[in-house]
Write an enzyme that holds these catalytic residues in place. Structure first.
Site, PDB file in Angstrom:
ATOM      1  N   ASP A 275       0.863  -1.173   0.000  1.00 24.99           N
ATOM      2  CA  ASP A 275       0.000   0.000   0.000  1.00 24.99           C
ATOM      3  C   ASP A 275       0.911   1.238   0.000  1.00 24.99           C
ATOM      4  O   ASP A 275       2.134   1.139   0.144  1.00 24.99           O
ATOM      5  CB  ASP A 275      -0.958  -0.043   1.212  1.00 24.99           C
ATOM      6  CG  ASP A 275      -2.204   0.792   0.961  1.00 24.99           C
ATOM      7  OD1 ASP A 275      -3.237   0.528   1.598  1.00 24.99           O
ATOM      8  OD2 ASP A 275      -2.154   1.698   0.088  1.00 24.99           O
TER       9      ASP A 275
HETATM   10  C1  GLC Z   1      -4.507   4.145  -0.306  1.00 19.66           C
HETATM   11  C2  GLC Z   1      -5.373   2.969   0.108  1.00 19.66           C
HETATM   12  C3  GLC Z   1      -5.445   1.877  -0.914  1.00 19.66           C
HETATM   13  C4  GLC Z   1      -5.360   2.469  -2.305  1.00 19.66           C
HETATM   14  C5  GLC Z   1      -3.980   3.069  -2.456  1.00 19.66           C
HETATM   15  C6  GLC Z   1      -3.808   3.758  -3.824  1.00 19.66           C
HETATM   16  O1  GLC Z   1      -3.745   4.572   0.780  1.00 19.66           O
HETATM   17  O2  GLC Z   1      -5.084   2.370   1.361  1.00 19.66           O
HETATM   18  O3  GLC Z   1      -6.669   1.167  -0.693  1.00 19.66           O
HETATM   19  O4  GLC Z   1      -5.575   1.470  -3.277  1.00 19.66           O
HETATM   20  O5  GLC Z   1      -3.667   3.994  -1.432  1.00 19.66           O
HETATM   21  O6  GLC Z   1      -4.677   4.840  -3.923  1.00 19.66           O
END
Ligand code: GLC
Length: 728
Positions: A275
């Site tokens: 993430d």
């Molecule tokens: C965010 C979220 C994740 C998302 C990623 C890209 O922090 O936790 O669910 O897909 O970043 O946007």
């Protein structure tokens, strides 16, 4: 524009590889990957493991980035892709990712709403349309489905998943992976899906986002992992490692989940992306002192790509040169990513088609599907004296509340490329249904804040109307990421507005628009009709109007328990019995002094304008061998004068086992449509293999013993029988 990727193609052909057919087998793909890998420098390898959220043309030219997120639109994607494919040394195409969670431009109900349809086929269809629109814009990878089980509605991300139950969550995980990925990733309308957030992100202590998760491995395996396993079994190409600490080792450095379970037990061959900056955050967690240590921990655990972190790009080449990481570990991560890029056909077709983008987005048939999905996601929580559906002959309707004319809030917490002006608001839906002259609006108050100066107008309007529809709930930003709440009631002075309108004595209907279960005990007691509509996307207003005026008979059912009070949270139907099950009469039991222990509205609950009766529960046998199965059936009759859908649920309970088991476990469901008077015999097959649990040694076991079984309309009622699971 479907240009071949000339440089990479030339590179591969020069290595003596002849392109196999699009249906290349793994062996063919692995040979191509090996040929490419052999030509890559350490920097180029680290580049494939790197993803950025803003265009970095020079890195693309140098082959030191493998993916971008949040770069959308055929022209923008093609411009950056052209640099990578035609100007970098090896011409490896980029993969463009985006959070297509519940729609790209045509926005569907938020996942928690869509789950209330209990219709995985519908979810597969909406995911397929989302992929069709996203690929037209150059996106070939979505960060969805979010499959986190959530039992704590203080956690705002409950909105993004399918609720509290692993069986239902697994069914929607499979469906959404199938929808996004289609029959083959080679299809130009397919995106590779990403099951997230691995793992147990929804178990954050106190419902506070990003907070520590500390649960038993038994709970991890029985509750939080099943939807991920279902996604892997459905062929999901990627997973996303989560932010949270998990039993002392952050999920993005957790070799047990990322390698021992995901790869060694489940055989997953795709790749894992972290993430957002979760690898860098290993230093904040305190398990790495330097970026190099963070890179080493994450790669060793099994994270293949670094989202927006630069940690891999800036540290892996040196770590390999220093001998701290074997180059083979780097190669394996690159191999996994290249396999997906080949599977997507990016080497042959790296570019998006701008013409398709113009025609695909918000196509009329997509809107029609959005309306159907919204209608099926609505849950009728209360309908005293059959106040609903309303007659279209009504003379005047007061529409009151801060969400009645909102559009942007109905796009939910991941609006993608949805535009507020695409949304049919509640007000517009009602005007379209019975005519603008009958609809009168008063906002009454804001979603938040304590300004009640609008109450008087709202009350006056209600007094002058035949019926009052009060539309209350949360803004889109009050759920989703970084949106935890300690107070789960209606925000601001909305409940006071409801009480003021209720005091007029006029017939009143509460329409909820929210991204999480809310504590609404006063409304549940005093308001005769309550419709849970969540955040339903572009066709929200039409679907709600269809339902309020009877053109749609609501059939949705809750997939999360609604607490009476935040003090009860986490609350879920599949709880353990304890040694002192709660009793409202016996003090010394697992109960509260100041509240019932039961939910306000239970998992699986939802009403209809029809009424259904369950009779004649039958089992094909009262004993089941540990390698066998039995059939369970019951007759469901529509005893009303209106056709309607009923979601028939199958639950079991293992009464005695080597470890404690939930008092109920969902093991099947069917959404059926019944005409007035029609009876259908609904049949399920219960296989012994599905009745197991994890024992003290964390081994999945199917143990002989007594079981109960229910065929039911929800998790708190239904027809009950028993059977014995016996040794072979
Ligand atoms: C965010 C979220 C994740 C998302 C990623 C890209 O922090 O936790 O669910 O897909 O970043 O946007």
């Amino acid at each position: 524009m479907r240009a071949f990727c000339n440089l990479a193609l030339a590179t591969l052909l020069s290595s003596g590889l002849v392109f196999a057919s699009p249906a290349a087998t793994d062996t063919d793909t692995d040979r191509k990957v090996a040929a490419l890998l052999a030509k890559m420098t350490l920097e180029e390898k680290a580049g494939q493991l790197t993803q950025y959220a803003s265009p970095k043309e020079q890195l693309a030219r140098e082959g030191r980035v493998g993916s971008f997120l949040n770069v959308v639109g055929a022209d923008k994607v093609n411009a950056l892709q052209k640099v990578a494919v035609e100007q970098s040394r090896l011409g490896v195409p980029l993969i463009f990712a985006y959070d297509v969670i519940h729609g790209y431009r045509t926005i569907f109900p938020i996942p928690l709403a869509e789950a209330c349809s209990w219709d995985p086929d519908l979810a597969e269809q909406t995911a397929a349309v989302a992929a069709k629109e996203a690929t037209a814009a150059g996106i070939r990878w979505t960060f969805a489905p979010m499959v986190d089980i959530a039992r704590d509605s203080r956690w705002g991300r409950i909105a993004e998943g399918s609720g509290e139950d692993p069986f239902l969550g697994a069914a929607f995980a499979r469906a959404r992976v199938r929808g996004f990925q289609g029959a083959s990733l080679k299809e130009p309308t397919s995106v590779v899906a990403c099951a997230k957030h691995y793992a147990a992100y929804g178990a954050a202590e106190a419902g506070r986002d990003y907070n520590t998760v500390d649960i038993s491995v038994k709970t991890l395996r029985e509750v939080y992992l099943p939807p991920f396993k279902a996604a892997v079994d459905a062929g999901v190409g990627t997973l996303m490692s989560a932010f949270n600490d998990l039993n002392g080792t952050p999920a993005s450095a957790n070799r047990f989940t990322l390698t021992e379970v995901l790869r060694n037990e489940w055989g997953f061959r795709g790749f894992v992306v972290s993430d957002w900056r979760a690898i860098a955050e290993l230093m904040v967690h305190g398990i790495a002192a330097t970026p190099a240590q963070a890179a080493e921990r994450a790669l060793h655990a099994g994270v293949d790509m670094d989202m927006e972190g630069s940690i891999y790009l800036q540290n892996l080449p040196q770590l390999v040169r220093e001998g701290k990481i074997p180059e083979s570990a780097l190669d394996e991560a690159v191999r996994r990513i290249l396999r997906i890029k080949f599977a997507l056909g990016l080497f042959e077709h790296p570019y998006a088609d701008p013409d398709r983008e113009k025609s695909a987005l918000l196509a009329n048939e997509h809107r029609q599907l959005a309306r159907e999905a919204a209608r099926k996601s609505i849950v009728l929580l209360k309908n005293d004296q059959n106040l609903l559906p309303l007659s279209k002959a009504v003379n005047s309707v007061a529409v009151i509340g801060p969400l009645a004319d909102s559009r942007s809030d109905l796009l939910g917490c991941w609006p993608g490329q949805g535009h507020a002006e695409d949304v049919v608001s509640m007000l517009e839906g009602l005007k379209g249904k019975i005519g603008p002259e009958k609809i009168h609006f008063a906002k009454g108050c804001n979603i938040q804040g304590n300004d009640d100066s609008g109450f008087a107008d709202a009350v006056k309007l209600a007094q002058e109307s035949d019926v009052a529809i009060v539309v209350l709930g949360e803004s889109a930003g009050m759920s989703g990421e970084a949106a935890s709440r300690v107070f789960l009631g209606l925000p601001g002075v909305q409940e006071d507005l409801l009480k003021a309108v209720h005091a007029t004595g006029k017939p009143i209907i509460l329409v909820l628009m929210n991204g999480r279960p809310l504590t609404i005990p006063w409304a549940a007691q005093h308001v005769p009709a309550i419709l849970e509509t969540w955040q339903l996307g572009v066709e929200a207003g039409n679907a709600i109007a269809d339902t309020l005026f009877g053109d749609c008979n609501p059939g949705g059912k809750l997939t999360t328990s609604f607490p009476r009070s935040v003090g009860q949270v986490p609350i879920y139907y599949g709880h353990k019995n304890t040694g002192r099950p709660p009793s409202d009469t016996d003090k010394y039991t697992s109960r509260y002094l100041d509240s019932s222990h039961t939910p306000l509205f239970p998992f699986g609950f939802g009403l209809s304008y029809s009424q259904f009766e369950y009779r004649n529960l039958k089992l094909s046998a009262d004993k089941m061998r540990c390698d066998g199965s039995i059939k369970v059936s019951a007759d469901v009759t529509n005893v009303s004068l209106r056709e309607g859908d009923e979601i028939v649920q199958l639950y079991i309970r293992g009464l005695v086992a080597s470890t404690t088991r939930p008092v109920k476990e969902l093991k099947g469901f069917q959404r059926i449509s019944l005409r007035p008077g029609q009876t259908r015999t609904v049949e399920f097959t219960l296989a012994a293999q599905d009745l197991g649990c994890y024992d003290e040694n964390l081994k999945y076991v199917v143990e002989p013993g007594p079981f109960k079984v229910w065929v039911a309309p929800n998790s708190v009622s239904g027809l009950e029988a028993g059977f014995e699971l016996v040794d072979k």
